[in-house]
Design a protein around this motif. Structure first.
Motif, PDB file in Angstrom:
ATOM      1  N   LEU A 195       0.328  -1.315  -0.236  1.00 48.56           N
ATOM      2  CA  LEU A 195       0.037  -0.185   0.146  1.00 48.56           C
ATOM      3  C   LEU A 195       0.798   1.119  -0.139  1.00 48.56           C
ATOM      4  N   ILE A 196       0.383   2.008  -1.112  1.00 45.11           N
ATOM      5  CA  ILE A 196       0.919   3.375  -1.080  1.00 45.11           C
ATOM      6  C   ILE A 196       0.738   4.744  -1.459  1.00 45.11           C
ATOM      7  N   THR A 197       1.376   5.805   0.232  1.00 47.78           N
ATOM      8  CA  THR A 197       0.367   6.719   0.079  1.00 47.78           C
ATOM      9  C   THR A 197       1.051   8.469  -0.167  1.00 47.78           C
ATOM     10  N   GLY A 198       0.563   9.226  -0.309  1.00 45.75           N
ATOM     11  CA  GLY A 198       1.713  10.572  -0.779  1.00 45.75           C
ATOM     12  C   GLY A 198       0.758  11.724  -1.273  1.00 45.75           C
ATOM     13  N   ASN A 199       1.064  12.777  -1.538  1.00 49.78           N
ATOM     14  CA  ASN A 199       0.736  13.756  -2.186  1.00 49.78           C
ATOM     15  C   ASN A 199       1.337  13.924  -3.852  1.00 49.78           C
ATOM     16  N   GLU A 200       2.258  13.494  -4.005  1.00 50.34           N
ATOM     17  CA  GLU A 200       3.107  13.579  -4.991  1.00 50.34           C
ATOM     18  C   GLU A 200       2.912  12.087  -5.715  1.00 50.34           C
ATOM     19  N   ASP A 201       3.532  12.497  -7.413  1.00 48.34           N
ATOM     20  CA  ASP A 201       3.934  11.329  -7.897  1.00 48.34           C
ATOM     21  C   ASP A 201       4.366  10.443  -7.604  1.00 48.34           C
TER      22      ASP A 201
END
Length: 238
Positions: free
Chosen positions: A133-139
């Motif tokens: 699972l991956i999260t972030g606020n960028e590509d």
């Protein structure tokens, strides 16, 4: 709606959260983890979670780095939990388009134990299911997932179809997954992929457990070292 024909209550899952934030600081990655673990727990799966940054994990590529100059190393305890689990999910954020430093350390320490063999002479992680699972606020979510899933299968994990899910906001500064107005928890694409990933992990783990894992022929390091070549031409071995 629960699967009416299959029980998953004897399965165990481990999720390692590779956030950079120590407990009890809020982890956006944890918000996505909670969706997946909630599905598992509703099926009776025993789920354990570890936030790796809370632990004193030494840097290195040996199973126990206290044998190589480090004063402390909590990895052997984590490894015992890894080996007790039928399913391993690695979860973490995107930084500079790549996995977090904590994620990289966890993968390195998994790799440190990859030469250990099971009772059949196979590599120890055989017969277990992986996902991420991956999260972030960028590509960068797909790039991060590629690295994690490649690493897990290289170590011996079995990767089911669509074994990753993630959420990233608009490129650049902006709200993270759990921030008000992010739209993350309501995002249908993320919720669908997280659900599908979790069920695919459950299904594959059920199949592997019921069949006794990966068949032990043609993949036994112990037998290869003893001279067996499993139909690879070797006239010296009978």
């Amino acid at each position: 709606m629960p699967d009416p024909t299959t029980s998953y209550s004897d399965l165990r899952a481990l999720v390692i959260n590779c956030t950079l934030k120590r407990s009890p600081e809020r982890s956006h990655t944890q918000g996505l983890i909670d969706i997946s673990t909630g599905i598992m727990q509703r099926q009776g799966v025993q789920v354990e979670e570890i936030r790796a940054v809370d632990l004193d994990l030494a840097t290195g590529v040996w199973p126990d780095m206290t044998e190589h100059g480090w004063e402390t190393d909590e990895w052997p305890v984590v490894y015992s939990r890894v080996m007790a689990a039928d399913i391993l999910t690695l979860a973490g954020p995107v930084w500079l388009g790549d996995n977090s430093s904590v994620m990289k350390k966890v993968i390195e320490r998994l790799y440190a134990c990859s030469s250990i063999l099971n009772e059949h002479g196979q590599y120890a992680y055989y017969g277990r299911v992986g996902g991420c699972l991956i999260t972030g606020n960028e590509d960068g979510a797909k790039h991060c997932a590629m690295n994690v899933l490649y690493s897990l299968q290289h170590l011996g994990y079995v990767i089911p179809p669509q074994a990753d899910a993630g959420w990233v906001g608009p490129a650049g500064p902006g709200p993270s997954y759990l921030d008000p107005g992010s739209g993350g928890p309501e995002n249908d694409f993320t919720n669908r992929n997280t659900t599908f990933m979790t069920w695919n992990q459950l299904h594959l783990a059920r199949m592997l457990k019921d069949s006794g894992g990966i068949p032990a022929h043609g993949n036994q390091r112990s037998e290869w070292d003893a001279g067996c070549r499993f139909d690879f031409e070797n006239p010296e071995h009978r």
